[in-house]
Design a protein around this motif. Structure first.
Motif, mmCIF file in Angstrom:
data_model
loop_
_atom_site.group_PDB
_atom_site.id
_atom_site.type_symbol
_atom_site.label_atom_id
_atom_site.label_comp_id
_atom_site.label_asym_id
_atom_site.label_seq_id
_atom_site.Cartn_x
_atom_site.Cartn_y
_atom_site.Cartn_z
ATOM 1 N N GLY A 295 -27.944 9.464 36.724
ATOM 2 C CA GLY A 295 -29.194 9.825 37.369
ATOM 3 C C GLY A 295 -29.007 10.471 38.717
ATOM 4 O O GLY A 295 -27.915 10.873 39.097
ATOM 5 N N LEU A 296 -30.108 10.586 39.427
ATOM 6 C CA LEU A 296 -30.131 11.279 40.709
ATOM 7 C C LEU A 296 -30.776 10.380 41.750
ATOM 8 O O LEU A 296 -31.526 9.479 41.404
ATOM 9 C CB LEU A 296 -30.975 12.549 40.587
ATOM 10 N N PRO A 297 -30.505 10.636 43.037
ATOM 11 C CA PRO A 297 -31.188 9.849 44.065
ATOM 12 C C PRO A 297 -32.687 10.098 44.017
ATOM 13 O O PRO A 297 -33.126 11.154 43.568
ATOM 14 C CB PRO A 297 -30.600 10.370 45.379
ATOM 15 N N PRO A 298 -33.490 9.135 44.462
ATOM 16 C CA PRO A 298 -34.945 9.292 44.372
ATOM 17 C C PRO A 298 -35.446 10.371 45.319
ATOM 18 O O PRO A 298 -34.807 10.693 46.314
ATOM 19 C CB PRO A 298 -35.475 7.924 44.786
ATOM 20 N N ASN A 299 -36.616 10.909 44.984
ATOM 21 C CA ASN A 299 -37.271 11.879 45.847
ATOM 22 C C ASN A 299 -37.816 11.137 47.059
ATOM 23 O O ASN A 299 -38.577 10.193 46.927
ATOM 24 C CB ASN A 299 -38.410 12.509 45.053
ATOM 25 N N THR B 4 -31.903 19.900 48.385
ATOM 26 C CA THR B 4 -33.106 19.164 48.724
ATOM 27 C C THR B 4 -33.986 18.946 47.507
ATOM 28 O O THR B 4 -34.914 18.179 47.571
ATOM 29 C CB THR B 4 -33.917 19.907 49.794
ATOM 30 N N THR B 6 -34.381 17.095 44.922
ATOM 31 C CA THR B 6 -33.865 15.902 44.286
ATOM 32 C C THR B 6 -34.940 15.302 43.403
ATOM 33 O O THR B 6 -35.416 14.210 43.671
ATOM 34 C CB THR B 6 -33.424 14.897 45.342
ATOM 35 N N ASP B 7 -35.324 16.031 42.403
ATOM 36 C CA ASP B 7 -36.251 15.459 41.434
ATOM 37 C C ASP B 7 -35.519 14.392 40.649
ATOM 38 O O ASP B 7 -34.328 14.499 40.412
ATOM 39 C CB ASP B 7 -36.732 16.548 40.460
ATOM 40 N N THR B 8 -36.253 13.394 40.260
ATOM 41 C CA THR B 8 -35.604 12.381 39.450
ATOM 42 C C THR B 8 -35.562 12.865 38.014
ATOM 43 O O THR B 8 -36.415 13.622 37.579
ATOM 44 C CB THR B 8 -36.365 11.052 39.538
ATOM 45 N N VAL B 9 -34.568 12.416 37.304
ATOM 46 C CA VAL B 9 -34.378 12.921 35.959
ATOM 47 C C VAL B 9 -35.446 12.462 34.967
ATOM 48 O O VAL B 9 -35.920 13.251 34.178
ATOM 49 C CB VAL B 9 -32.973 12.588 35.451
ATOM 50 N N PRO B 10 -35.868 11.173 35.010
ATOM 51 C CA PRO B 10 -36.774 10.727 33.950
ATOM 52 C C PRO B 10 -37.971 11.659 33.767
ATOM 53 O O PRO B 10 -38.550 12.151 34.726
ATOM 54 C CB PRO B 10 -37.239 9.367 34.445
#
Lengths: 694, 301
Positions: A295-299, B4, B6-10
Motif C-alpha cells: 500500500g501507500l501512505p495515507p493522504n 505529493t 499520495t492517493d491511497t490504493v483501495p
C-alpha cells in the motif's frame, strides 16, 4: 501509561542522554499545516526531537511524510503563502526561532544553521564562480576583507577534500562532478562555522562510492569541528554507520525515536521494521521474496482517525483503527508510537508476520546456456562531441561510452549490469534498444545481426525487446491517460482488433502489474511514483516482449515501494518467461534479482560471473571497492566493518586513463597496469575479470 | 518530497470521474475564457452576417452627416465621408478575423510543425531548417510582406485576399518555429519519447502524438498573441496601400487613414475601431490562456 514528560525522565532515556549539555536545538510539539485549494494538509503533527552539539541525528521516512518540511521550518524557509506553523517551539541556543523577526532569522541562516540540499547539480548557481559562491556567505555575515575571504575559501575547499583548490576557486559549477559539487555545498555550509547543518538527502543523487566518501566527510567534520548535523533520508542503511540518534517519521507523525543502535538492533514500530526489512542486504543470505510494506501512505488531507500505519500494518488490531496511539517509552529508552510495541518486543516481529522468516532463495533457474538470446560482440558506442564544424581542423572529441563489451544473455535469465554513473551501463541498454547506433561490433538477437535487418524485421525485433525506464515521472507522456499509454503500442502493432479489445487488454495488464482497471482513465500525475513505475512495466508488457531492458527501474523509488516493484518483476519473469537486462547501481538489489552479474567501469567490462560467485569471491579490485561501499542497515555491524572507501572519482570519459581504465583509482595499480588494456580473462570457471594482477 | 500525489490504493477512495459535456465543462472551469470565447463568437457572427446586423451600408457616403458625434442615429458617430462607423466596425470584423485569425493560425501551425520536425530529427535537418528560418527572420516583417504582395499580386477569394494572408502569415512562421523548437528539444530528451522510439513507432506518430500535445502551451500563447499582431500588420499594409484598400472597411485602415487628421475634433473615429481591436486581442488572449489550462490534464483537475 507514562506521559511523554515522564518518559523523558525515564532512567533509560536519561541514560541515553547522559553526560550531555543542554540541547543545541530542540523542536517541541511542532504542528505545521499547508493551506491548499483542496483543503488543509497537516504536514507535520506534533513532532519533537533534540539535537545536541556534535551529534548526528537522522530523520527517516518515505517521501511525503513531512521530514523535509519539518527541517525547512527550522530554517523558516517554508512557502509563506500556504504554510502555517500552528503551534510548537523550535528552541535554538535558548531562542525560539519561530519568534524571531525576518531580519534576525536571516542572520541565523547560513551563520548558525546552514543547509545542504539533495540535488548538487541544481543547488549551485551555474553562472557564478565557486569562489564567489563560497565567499558570499562570509561577506553577508562577517566583516571580512577580500583576501581574508579568499584565504578562508581555500581553507574550506581543502577541508572538504577538493584537490587543487587554488585553481578550483575560479571555476564554474559545471566543471565539477556531482560528488565534488556536493563537497562544495558542504564547504559553503561550513563557511561561517555554523553550529548546526541540516542535510536534506545529501547523498541520494550520488553513486555508492561517492556517497560513502561524502558521509564520512560529514561525520569527520562534525566530530572535529563539533558541528551538529541533521540528516534527512529515506534510506535507513546510509545512516547506520554515522547517526547517533534516529527519528522515524510516518505520515506527519514521529513513530519511533531511539539511539541508532537500538533502532537497528531492536526496532519496535512495525513501520521501522518494515523499512529495515524491505532493503535487500549484502550481509545476509539472499531471500526468496523481499519483505514489503504494502500500500501507500495515507493522504494527509484526510488522514485516518486511528493509527496512521494501521492500513499497511500486518500487526494491526481493532484498537489500532479505532484510536490513535501515543508516542510512549519502552524499557530500552526508545519512544514508540504503537499499541503493540511491548508484544512485538516480547514475541519478536516474526510472530506478527511483520518480518517473514527468511524464505528460501529461489533455486537457481535452469537456464539453457547453449544458445544466447542476445549476443553482444565487441560492442562499441562512441559519441562525437566535438563542437562546431570539424571543417576547421578543430580536434575531434570522442566519448567512448561503450568500449569493447562482449556479453551473452540467455533466455529466461536476469543479467545484472552494475557500475557507477558514467560507466556506460545505460548506453549498453540504449544501444541494444537501437536508441543509439553502435559504432562498432555486433548485436545479435536470436542469432540475427540487428544492424542488417530490414525495416520489417526490425519492427518485429522492436516488439520483442522492450524497456522500463528509471524515472517514473518523465517516462510517461503527461498528456495521455494511463489507458492510452498502455493501449497505444497494441493499436500501432494491431495486436488487438479494435479499441474495445484493447481496453480489455489494458484492464488485464493493469491487474497483472497490481493496479486497478479503473486507473486507465487517470493521468500520470494522479498516480504515485510506484504506481507510475507499474504503468511503465505494463506498457512494456503490452507488446508481449521476451526481453526487457530494465534501466534503473527502482532507483527513483522509496525503499518500501522499491521492494514491491522488484517482487513484481521477479513474479512476471517466472510467469511469462521473460529475460531481463537489469541495469542498476545498487549492488544489493542486483544481487537479489540477477542470475549473472556484469560490472562496468568507464565503458569497459571489468568482471562477469554468476551472481553467487561474484558476490562471494569478487576478483576485480573495482568490484571489491563497490561492495565495500554498500552500507549495511545495521549500526553495530556497520561500525565494526572494515570500511575501505574508494578515493577519487570516475575520470572524464573524454580522456580515459591509459591502459587499464581503473588504474587511477585502483589500490593495486602499478606501472604495468597503465601500459596495456587488460583483456577479460576467465580466472575461475565461468568467472571473468579484466585485471592483470589476478 | 517530490511525490505529493499520495492517493491511497483501495478503490473506495476514488470517485469515478463523471463524463461531462466538454463545452459545458469548459464554461464551468474557465469562466474568463468562456467570456473571451463569447466575444469571439459574437465578432464572428457580426462578420458573417454583417449585412443583417449593420444598420447602414458601410460604403454609403452621406455628405449631410460628416463627422457627426455618436447619437441615436449613428451610435458610434460618422467619419469624414459621413459613413456610419458602427457599420464599418461590424463589416471590419470580417476582414480582421479572416485575415488576422487565418494568417496567425496558418503561420503558427506551419511554424510549429517545422519547429518540432527540426528539433526531433536534429543533425543536418535541424541545421538546414534553422538557417532557412534565419533567412526569413532577417527581413523586416513589412519588407517581407511587401515583397510577397508585390510578387503575388491580389488573389481575392470570397472577399478575402489569400495572398494578403500569406504575406502576413509567412513572417510568423520562423518566430514560432524557433520557440516550438526549443520546447520540443527539451521534450525530445524525455524518456517517454525514448519509450515510443523503443516501441518502434513511426516518426510521424511520435511527433504528432507525443511531442505536439506537450508543446500546446507555448503554441496557444503565440497563436493568440499573433492574432493581434496580424490584425495590426494588416493595418500597416493597408496604410501602405498593399493590404485592404479603401473603401473596404477594416479596423486598421479606419485607424490609420484620414482619422489621423480629424482625431481632435472627432475622437470617435479612432476610439471605436481601437476598442474593437483591443477587445478582439483581449478576447483571443483570454480564450487562449483558458484553452491552454483546459488542455493540461494537471490543471484541469
Amino acid at each position: 501509561m507514562p506521559t511523554l514528560v515522564e518518559a523523558r525522565a525515564h532512567p533509560a532515556f536519561r541514560e541515553a542522554s547522559k553526560g550531555r549539555e543542554a540541547p543545541l536545538l530542540s523542536v517541541q510539539d511542532l504542528h505545521l499545516h499547508f493551506v491548499t485549494s483542496r483543503g488543509v494538509v497537516r504536514a507535520v503533527e506534533g513532532i519533537s526531537y533534540e539535537v545536541h552539539p556534535g551529534e548526528m541525528v537522522a530523520i527517516v521516512g518515505e517521501s511525503g511524510c513531512g521530514k523535509s518540511v519539518s527541517a525547512l521550518s527550522i530554517m523558516r524557509l517554508l512557502p509563506k503563502l500556504t504554510a502555517r506553523i500552528v503551534s510548537g517551539k523550535i528552541m535554538f541556543n535558548g531562542r525560539n526561532l519561530l519568534d524571531l523577526s525576518d531580519s534576525e532569522m536571516r542572520s541565523v541562516r547560513g551563520k548558525d544553521i546552514s543547509m545542504i540540499f539533495q540535488e548538487p547539480m541544481t543547488s549551485l548557481n551555474p553562472v557564478l564562480k565557486i569562489g564567489f559562491q563560497l565567499t558570499e556567505a562570509l561577506y553577508m555575515h562577517q566583516q571580512i576583507s577580500k583576501t581574508a575571504a579568499r584565504e578562508r575559501a581555500l581553507e574550506l575547499l581543502k577541508m572538504v577534500g577538493i584537490p587543487d583548490p587554488e585553481r578550483r576557486l575560479d571555476q564554474y559549477p559545471h566543471q565539477f562532478s556531482g560528488g565534488m559539487r556536493q563537497r562544495v555545498m558542504i564547504a559553503i555550509g561550513l563557511a561561517c562555522n555554523p553550529k548546526l547543518i541540516i542535510a536534506d538527502e545529501p547523498t541520494t543523487a550520488l553513486d555508492v562510492t561517492i556517497q560513502a566518501q561524502i558521509l564520512k566527510l560529514m561525520k569527520d567534520l562534525s566530530r572535529d569541528l563539533g558541528i551538529a548535523m541533521i540528516v534527512i533520508t529515506h534510506n535507513l542503511g546510509i545512516v547506520a554507520r554515522y547517526a547517533d540518534r534516529v527519528n522515524v517519521m510516518y505520515a506527519a507523525k514521529m513513530v519511533e525515536q531511539a539511539d541508532a543502535e537500538s533502532i537497528f538492533s531492536t526496532p519496535r514500530h512495525p513501520y521501522t521494521i518494515g523499512l529495515l526489512r524491505s532493503v535487500p542486504r549484502l550481509d545476509r543470505p539472499r531471500e526468496g521474496k523481499l519483505a514489503t510494506i504494502e500500500g501507500l501512505p495515507p493522504n494527509l488531507l484526510s488522514p485516518p482517525s486511528g493509527c496512521r500505519f494501521a492500513d499497511r500494518c500486518k500487526a494491526a488490531i481493532d484498537t489500532c483503527r479505532a484510536s490513535d496511539p501515543q508516542l510512549r517509552p519502552m524499557d530500552e529508552g526508545q519512544l514508540v508510537r504503537c499499541f503493540r510495541a511491548e508484544e512485538i518486543a516480547e514475541r519478536g516481529p516474526e510472530a506478527f508476520g511483520l518480518a517473514p522468516p527468511h524464505g528460501e532463495a529461489r533455486s537457481a533457474k535452469t537456464i539453457d546456456r547453449s544458445k544466447p538470446l542476445l549476443k553482444l560482440d565487441r560492442l562499441e558506442t562512441f559519441f562525437d562531441v566535438s563542437s562546431g564544424f570539424s571543417l576547421f581542423g578543430s580536434e575531434k572529441s570522442i566519448v567512448k561510452a561503450v568500449n569493447d563489451v562482449s556479453l551473452d544473455i540467455y533466455q529466461g535469465e536476469t543479467l545484472g549490469l552494475v557500475g557507477e554513473s558514467g560507466c556506460g551501463k545505460t548506453t549498453v541498454g540504449r544501444t541494444i534498444l537501437q536508441l543509439e547506433k553502435a559504432t562498432g561490433g555486433t548485436i545479435r538477437y536470436r542469432e540475427k545481426d540487428l544492424a542488417q535487418l530490414s525495416s520489417d524485421e526490425m519492427k518485429k525485433v522492436r516488439r520483442d525487446i522492450q524497456v522500463i525506464f528509471q524515472d517514473p515521472f518523465s517516462s510517461l507522456n503527461p498528456r495521455m491517460t494511463i489507458g492510452q499509454i498502455i493501449a497505444e503500442p497494441m493499436l500501432v502493432y494491431k495486436l488487438q482488433p479494435n479499441r474495445k479489445a484493447a481496453r480489455e487488454r489494458v484492464s488485464d495488464l493493469l491487474t497483472t502489474v497490481g493496479l486497478y482497471p479503473y486507473m486507465a482513465d487517470r493521468y500520470p500525475h494522479e498516480l504515485s511514483g510506484g504506481q507510475r513505475q507499474r504503468v511503465g512495466i505494463a506498457r512494456a508488457l503490452a507488446l508481449e516482449p521476451s526481453f526487457i531492458v530494465c534501466d534503473e527501474p527502482v532507483s527513483a523509488l522509496d525503499v518500501s515501494i522499491q521492494a514491491q516493484v522488484i517482487n513484481l518483476l521477479e513474479e512476471l519473469q517466472e510467469r511469462l518467461g521473460l529475460t531481463y537486462l537489469f541495469i542498476a547501481h545498487d549492488l544489493a538489489v542486483v544481487r537479489h534479482i540477477s542470475d549473472r552479474v556484469a560490472v562496468m567501469y568507464l565503458g569497459r567490462m571489468m568482471e562477469l560471473a554468476d551472481r553467487d560467485e561474484l558476490y562471494d569471491n569478487p576478483l576485480h579490485p573495482y568490484t571489491k571497492a563497490l561492495l565495500d561501499a554498500v552500507p549495511v542497515p545495521d549500526a553495530r555491524l556497520e561500525r565494526e566493518r572494515d570500511h575501505r572507501i574508494l578515493g577519487g572519482e570516475v575520470p572524464s570519459p573524454l580522456r580515459p586513463p591509459q591502459g587499464c581504465v581503473f588504474s587511477t583509482r585502483c589500490p593495486l595499480a602499478s606501472k604495468e597496469c597503465r601500459q596495456e588494456v587488460p583483456p577479460l580473462r576467465e580466472i575461475r570457471p565461468n568467472h571473468y575479470a579484466a585485471c592483470i594482477k589476478l | 518530497m517530490t511525490d505529493t500525489t499520495t492517493d491511497t490504493v483501495p478503490a473506495v477512495t476514488y470517485k469515478v470521474r463523471k463524463a461531462r459535456h466538454p463545452i459545458l465543462g469548459f464554461v464551468l472551469q474557465q469562466p474568463l475564457g468562456a467570456m473571451g470565447l463569447l466575444v469571439i463568437i459574437i465578432m464572428m457572427l457580426c462578420g458573417l452576417f454583417a449585412e443583417v446586423v449593420a444598420p447602414y451600408d458601410p460604403l454609403q457616403i452621406d455628405y449631410m452627416a460628416i463627422l457627426q458625434a455618436p447619437s441615436a442615429d449613428h451610435w458610434m458617430g460618422t467619419d469624414d465621408f459621413g459613413r456610419d462607423i458602427l457599420s464599418r466596425v461590424i463589416y471590419g470584423a470580417r476582414t480582421a478575423l479572416a485575415v488576422g485569425f487565418i494568417a496567425s493560425l496558418a503561420g503558427c501551425s506551419i511554424g510549429a510543425i517545422i519547429g518540432m520536425v527540426s528539433a526531433y530529427f536534429g543533425g543536418w535537418v535541424d541545421t538546414i531548417i534553422q538557417r532557412l528560418m534565419d533567412v526569413l527572420l532577417s527581413f523586416p516583417i513589412i519588407v517581407l510582406a511587401l515583397a510577397i504582395v508585390a510578387i503575388l499580386g491580389k488573389n481575392v477569394v470570397g472577399g478575402i485576399d489569400i495572398n494578403l494572408i500569406i504575406a502576413i502569415g509567412l513572417p510568423i512562421i520562423p518566430k514560432v518555429a524557433r520557440v516550438i523548437r526549443s520546447s520540443a528539444l527539451a521534450i525530445r530528451e524525455l524518456p517517454y519519447i525514448d519509450a515510443a522510439r523503443a516501441a518502434g513507432f513511426s516518426h510521424k506518430r511520435i511527433v504528432m502524438r507525443h511531442i505536439l500535445p506537450n508543446v500546446t502551451a507555448p503554441f496557444l500563447i503565440m497563436l493568440t498573441a499573433y492574432v493581434a499582431q496580424a490584425i495590426l500588420l494588416e493595418a500597416s499594409l493597408s496604410f501602405l496601400g498593399l493590404g485592404v484598400t479603401e473603401p473596404t472597411p477594416a479596423w486598421g485602415l479606419m485607424l490609420s487613414g484620414s482619422a489621423a487628421q480629424y482625431y481632435q475634433e472627432a475622437p470617435w473615429m479612432i476610439i471605436f475601431p481601437g476598442i474593437a481591436i483591443s477587445l478582439a486581442v483581449f478576447a483571443f488572449n483570454l480564450f487562449g490562456d483558458a484553452l491552454r489550462d483546459w488542455l493540461d490534464p494537471k490543471v484541469r483537475m
